[in-house]
Design an enzyme around this catalytic site. Structure first.
Site, PDB file in Angstrom:
ATOM      1  N   GLY A  41       0.764  -1.144   0.079  1.00  0.00           N
ATOM      2  CA  GLY A  41       0.260   0.004   0.067  1.00  0.00           C
ATOM      3  C   GLY A  41       0.912   1.236  -0.117  1.00  0.00           C
ATOM      4  N   GLU A  95       3.815   3.901   5.979  1.00  0.00           N
ATOM      5  CA  GLU A  95       2.822   3.344   5.708  1.00  0.00           C
ATOM      6  C   GLU A  95       1.780   3.979   5.143  1.00  0.00           C
ATOM      7  OE1 GLU A  95       1.368   0.490   5.790  1.00  0.00           O
ATOM      8  OE2 GLU A  95       1.920  -0.818   7.568  1.00  0.00           O
ATOM      9  N   ASP A  99      -4.033   1.725  11.001  1.00  0.00           N
ATOM     10  CA  ASP A  99      -5.372   1.017  11.407  1.00  0.00           C
ATOM     11  C   ASP A  99      -5.331   0.620  13.093  1.00  0.00           C
ATOM     12  OD1 ASP A  99      -8.373   0.446  11.573  1.00  0.00           O
ATOM     13  OD2 ASP A  99      -7.923  -0.629   9.911  1.00  0.00           O
ATOM     14  N   GLY A 101      -3.149  -1.055  14.186  1.00  0.00           N
ATOM     15  CA  GLY A 101      -1.631  -0.919  14.622  1.00  0.00           C
ATOM     16  C   GLY A 101      -0.958  -2.087  14.754  1.00  0.00           C
ATOM     17  N   ASP A 154      -6.001  -0.222  -0.988  1.00  0.00           N
ATOM     18  CA  ASP A 154      -6.875  -1.152  -1.911  1.00  0.00           C
ATOM     19  C   ASP A 154      -7.850  -1.926  -1.044  1.00  0.00           C
ATOM     20  OD1 ASP A 154      -5.806  -4.482  -1.540  1.00  0.00           O
ATOM     21  OD2 ASP A 154      -5.212  -2.854  -0.320  1.00  0.00           O
ATOM     22  N   ARG A 160      -6.018   0.796  -6.179  1.00  0.00           N
ATOM     23  CA  ARG A 160      -4.791   1.404  -5.654  1.00  0.00           C
ATOM     24  C   ARG A 160      -4.362   2.534  -6.552  1.00  0.00           C
ATOM     25  NH1 ARG A 160      -2.219  -1.717  -1.859  1.00  0.00           N
ATOM     26  NH2 ARG A 160      -2.494  -3.903  -1.946  1.00  0.00           N
TER      27      ARG A 160
END
Length: 170
Positions: A41, A95, A99, A101, A154, A160
């Site tokens: 990502g 990153e 989210d 973590g 994504d 993406r």
């Protein structure tokens, strides 16, 4: 068919990345910076971010994943390790999203085994409301809720390539 709801424009992303890159440049001046993108990502964000950092740096990549469809599996799988020597160096992990973590925490733990001088985290999106671990994001561009896609983010490897960030509604 899911609906894409615009959240952050391409221009807003560009402006925030430029600001973040300037801050990183100031904070790492005189240090031995290695910027490490977390695949898959972060690749879009990483490419744009490093072009905004105006000090010498090296770039590496790690692969870490915990998602299947729209939720975290809770299991972190490392698909690629860094290639560069990191001992005594200053690492900035990049990153796309932090989210729960869990993934970034495991990534930091893995990087600490390589004995860097420092490790900080930069995320395009910080989703603090979903955090399950105590992890500090040192640089974040946006704080958002919902399931988001675009600009490297994504859903089952799709979306993406979108140049902006959208909420995906099912």
């Amino acid at each position: 068919m899911p609906e894409l709801i615009p959240l952050i424009s391409q221009q807003e992303i560009e402006e925030k990345i430029q600001e973040t890159g300037q801050k990183i440049t100031q904070d790492y001046k005189g240090l031995d910076l290695v910027v490490i993108g977390v695949l898959k990502g972060a690749f879009v964000f990483l490419a744009d971010l490093v072009r905004q950092i105006t000090i010498d740096l090296e770039i590496d990549l790690v692969g870490a994943s915990s998602y299947q469809n729209t939720s975290s599996t809770g299991q972190i799988v490392f698909t690629k390790q860094p290639d560069l020597e990191l001992k005594g160096r200053d690492i900035l992990l990049v990153e796309d999203i932090v989210d729960t973590g869990r993934t970034i925490t495991k990534t930091v733990e893995s990087m600490q085994l390589l004995n860097p001088r420092s490790i900080k985290i930069c995320a395009l999106i910080d989703k603090k409301e979903r955090r399950e671990t105590q992890i500090n994001v040192d640089y974040s561009c946006f704080c958002l809720d919902g399931f988001i896609v675009g600009y490297g983010l994504d859903y089952n490897e799709k979306y993406r390539n979108l140049p902006a960030i959208f909420e995906l509604k099912f």
